[in-house]
Write a protein that holds these residues in place. Sequence first.
Motif, PDB file in Angstrom:
ATOM      1  N   LEU A 235     -73.632 -18.607   8.430  1.00 36.43           N
ATOM      2  CA  LEU A 235     -72.338 -18.334   7.806  1.00 36.43           C
ATOM      3  C   LEU A 235     -71.381 -17.792   8.859  1.00 36.43           C
ATOM      4  O   LEU A 235     -71.387 -16.609   9.188  1.00 36.43           O
ATOM      5  N   GLY A 236     -70.563 -18.674   9.392  1.00 38.18           N
ATOM      6  CA  GLY A 236     -69.606 -18.269  10.407  1.00 38.18           C
ATOM      7  C   GLY A 236     -68.251 -18.899  10.136  1.00 38.18           C
ATOM      8  O   GLY A 236     -68.172 -20.013   9.620  1.00 38.18           O
ATOM      9  N   GLY A 237     -67.206 -18.211  10.465  1.00 39.00           N
ATOM     10  CA  GLY A 237     -65.865 -18.746  10.248  1.00 39.00           C
ATOM     11  C   GLY A 237     -64.894 -17.631   9.938  1.00 39.00           C
ATOM     12  O   GLY A 237     -65.193 -16.445  10.123  1.00 39.00           O
ATOM     13  N   ARG A 238     -63.747 -18.016   9.450  1.00 39.73           N
ATOM     14  CA  ARG A 238     -62.725 -17.032   9.088  1.00 39.73           C
ATOM     15  C   ARG A 238     -61.826 -17.615   8.013  1.00 39.73           C
ATOM     16  O   ARG A 238     -61.754 -18.838   7.835  1.00 39.73           O
ATOM     17  N   ALA A 239     -61.149 -16.738   7.300  1.00 35.86           N
ATOM     18  CA  ALA A 239     -60.175 -17.157   6.294  1.00 35.86           C
ATOM     19  C   ALA A 239     -58.968 -16.234   6.400  1.00 35.86           C
ATOM     20  O   ALA A 239     -59.114 -15.015   6.496  1.00 35.86           O
ATOM     21  N   TYR A 240     -57.776 -16.838   6.418  1.00 34.11           N
ATOM     22  CA  TYR A 240     -56.567 -16.012   6.550  1.00 34.11           C
ATOM     23  C   TYR A 240     -55.351 -16.779   6.035  1.00 34.11           C
ATOM     24  O   TYR A 240     -55.386 -18.002   5.851  1.00 34.11           O
ATOM     25  N   LEU A 241     -54.293 -16.028   5.775  1.00 31.45           N
ATOM     26  CA  LEU A 241     -53.008 -16.598   5.391  1.00 31.45           C
ATOM     27  C   LEU A 241     -52.093 -16.574   6.603  1.00 31.45           C
ATOM     28  O   LEU A 241     -51.961 -15.549   7.277  1.00 31.45           O
ATOM     29  N   SER A 242     -51.493 -17.707   6.897  1.00 27.42           N
ATOM     30  CA  SER A 242     -50.631 -17.822   8.061  1.00 27.42           C
ATOM     31  C   SER A 242     -49.231 -18.264   7.633  1.00 27.42           C
ATOM     32  O   SER A 242     -49.091 -19.129   6.764  1.00 27.42           O
ATOM     33  N   THR A 243     -48.225 -17.664   8.245  1.00 31.92           N
ATOM     34  CA  THR A 243     -46.858 -18.085   7.942  1.00 31.92           C
ATOM     35  C   THR A 243     -46.582 -19.493   8.448  1.00 31.92           C
ATOM     36  O   THR A 243     -45.677 -20.173   7.976  1.00 31.92           O
ATOM     37  N   ALA A 244     -47.365 -19.943   9.414  1.00 32.84           N
ATOM     38  CA  ALA A 244     -47.166 -21.286   9.973  1.00 32.84           C
ATOM     39  C   ALA A 244     -48.036 -22.333   9.282  1.00 32.84           C
ATOM     40  O   ALA A 244     -47.591 -23.444   9.017  1.00 32.84           O
ATOM     41  N   ASP A 245     -49.289 -21.967   8.980  1.00 35.45           N
ATOM     42  CA  ASP A 245     -50.245 -22.956   8.484  1.00 35.45           C
ATOM     43  C   ASP A 245     -50.678 -22.748   7.047  1.00 35.45           C
ATOM     44  O   ASP A 245     -51.459 -23.523   6.511  1.00 35.45           O
ATOM     45  N   GLY A 246     -50.198 -21.664   6.410  1.00 34.31           N
ATOM     46  CA  GLY A 246     -50.615 -21.387   5.049  1.00 34.31           C
ATOM     47  C   GLY A 246     -52.022 -20.809   5.020  1.00 34.31           C
ATOM     48  O   GLY A 246     -52.420 -20.073   5.925  1.00 34.31           O
ATOM     49  N   PHE A 247     -52.790 -21.162   3.984  1.00 38.04           N
ATOM     50  CA  PHE A 247     -54.158 -20.651   3.885  1.00 38.04           C
ATOM     51  C   PHE A 247     -55.075 -21.472   4.792  1.00 38.04           C
ATOM     52  O   PHE A 247     -55.096 -22.701   4.718  1.00 38.04           O
ATOM     53  N   VAL A 248     -55.832 -20.774   5.623  1.00 34.25           N
ATOM     54  CA  VAL A 248     -56.736 -21.422   6.565  1.00 34.25           C
ATOM     55  C   VAL A 248     -58.135 -20.843   6.384  1.00 34.25           C
ATOM     56  O   VAL A 248     -58.304 -19.625   6.301  1.00 34.25           O
ATOM     57  N   GLN A 249     -59.128 -21.707   6.279  1.00 37.21           N
ATOM     58  CA  GLN A 249     -60.520 -21.252   6.251  1.00 37.21           C
ATOM     59  C   GLN A 249     -61.354 -22.203   7.092  1.00 37.21           C
ATOM     60  O   GLN A 249     -61.116 -23.411   7.119  1.00 37.21           O
ATOM     61  N   THR A 250     -62.328 -21.628   7.797  1.00 34.87           N
ATOM     62  CA  THR A 250     -63.164 -22.446   8.677  1.00 34.87           C
ATOM     63  C   THR A 250     -64.647 -22.301   8.341  1.00 34.87           C
ATOM     64  O   THR A 250     -65.494 -22.704   9.134  1.00 34.87           O
ATOM     65  N   PHE A 251     -64.965 -21.712   7.186  1.00 30.85           N
ATOM     66  CA  PHE A 251     -66.373 -21.566   6.806  1.00 30.85           C
ATOM     67  C   PHE A 251     -66.995 -22.933   6.503  1.00 30.85           C
ATOM     68  O   PHE A 251     -68.134 -23.197   6.859  1.00 30.85           O
ATOM     69  N   VAL A 252     -66.245 -23.767   5.816  1.00 29.10           N
ATOM     70  CA  VAL A 252     -66.668 -25.136   5.551  1.00 29.10           C
ATOM     71  C   VAL A 252     -65.541 -26.057   5.997  1.00 29.10           C
ATOM     72  O   VAL A 252     -64.424 -25.978   5.475  1.00 29.10           O
ATOM     73  N   GLU A 253     -65.816 -26.911   6.969  1.00 27.54           N
ATOM     74  CA  GLU A 253     -64.787 -27.797   7.516  1.00 27.54           C
ATOM     75  C   GLU A 253     -65.162 -29.255   7.264  1.00 27.54           C
ATOM     76  O   GLU A 253     -66.291 -29.667   7.539  1.00 27.54           O
ATOM     77  N   ILE A 254     -64.232 -29.988   6.737  1.00 32.86           N
ATOM     78  CA  ILE A 254     -64.432 -31.411   6.446  1.00 32.86           C
ATOM     79  C   ILE A 254     -63.486 -32.211   7.330  1.00 32.86           C
ATOM     80  O   ILE A 254     -62.271 -32.020   7.287  1.00 32.86           O
ATOM     81  N   THR A 255     -64.047 -33.071   8.138  1.00 35.55           N
ATOM     82  CA  THR A 255     -63.252 -33.892   9.049  1.00 35.55           C
ATOM     83  C   THR A 255     -63.589 -35.362   8.849  1.00 35.55           C
ATOM     84  O   THR A 255     -64.705 -35.707   8.458  1.00 35.55           O
ATOM     85  N   ALA A 256     -62.603 -36.204   9.119  1.00 33.50           N
ATOM     86  CA  ALA A 256     -62.793 -37.655   8.991  1.00 33.50           C
ATOM     87  C   ALA A 256     -62.469 -38.320  10.313  1.00 33.50           C
ATOM     88  O   ALA A 256     -61.427 -38.038  10.931  1.00 33.50           O
TER      89      ALA A 256
END
Length: 221
Positions: A127-148
Amino acid sequence: MPSSVVHAGLAFLLAVGLLGTYYDRRALVVVVGVLLFPEADTLAGLVLDGAHRALLHNLLLPLAVGAVLYWDTAREKSWLRARFGAAAARIAWVGLFVHVFAHVALDWYHLEGVNLFYPAIDRFFQLGGRAYLSTADGFVQTFVEITADPDTGTTTVDAGQSGTTSNTHVANPAQPSDEPGPGPTDRRAPVAVRGWQLYFVVTGLLTLGAKRLQSSPPDDE
């Protein structure tokens, strides 16, 4: 890695909060015993590769125990209550909760994580990652990342999965390394290796003391 002392510190907090009127020394001993039970897979690792953080550090075991516990305690004639008394059901549920959240989940974030769905799925998750609110990117979380992949269209889900029991060794006092070198082995039994771990230990002990004071009868005026 979080030591058994750190696990116990968090367990004290949960036990005091969840046992309620059923809290006493015997109930606390039972809960701590259940908490420490998963550490037995450390010794199993001496004969079974990758057993530590897999054999008893998974979610399938508590799910199975929880199902049996629910089946028994939901009945009017509960074997657990008949055998150990009215408090037994509460203590058992609290013990199961502490097992999951004060031990398995606490190990989930550290080192190689835990083998969450072993033996059905042999894969460690960290369980690694972070979650935060950014004025530039909005809500960001990296605990579960889905890429295509734009070229192949293949979707990849990264939930912190890593190796399997065949290629993952989580260091512990019984087996500091899966390939010990020549010379004496440095075996370390950690107590607290981070400030937050010491915080859990001290807070848990202070909570037990506060609970003891609350349970004491008031002085006669």
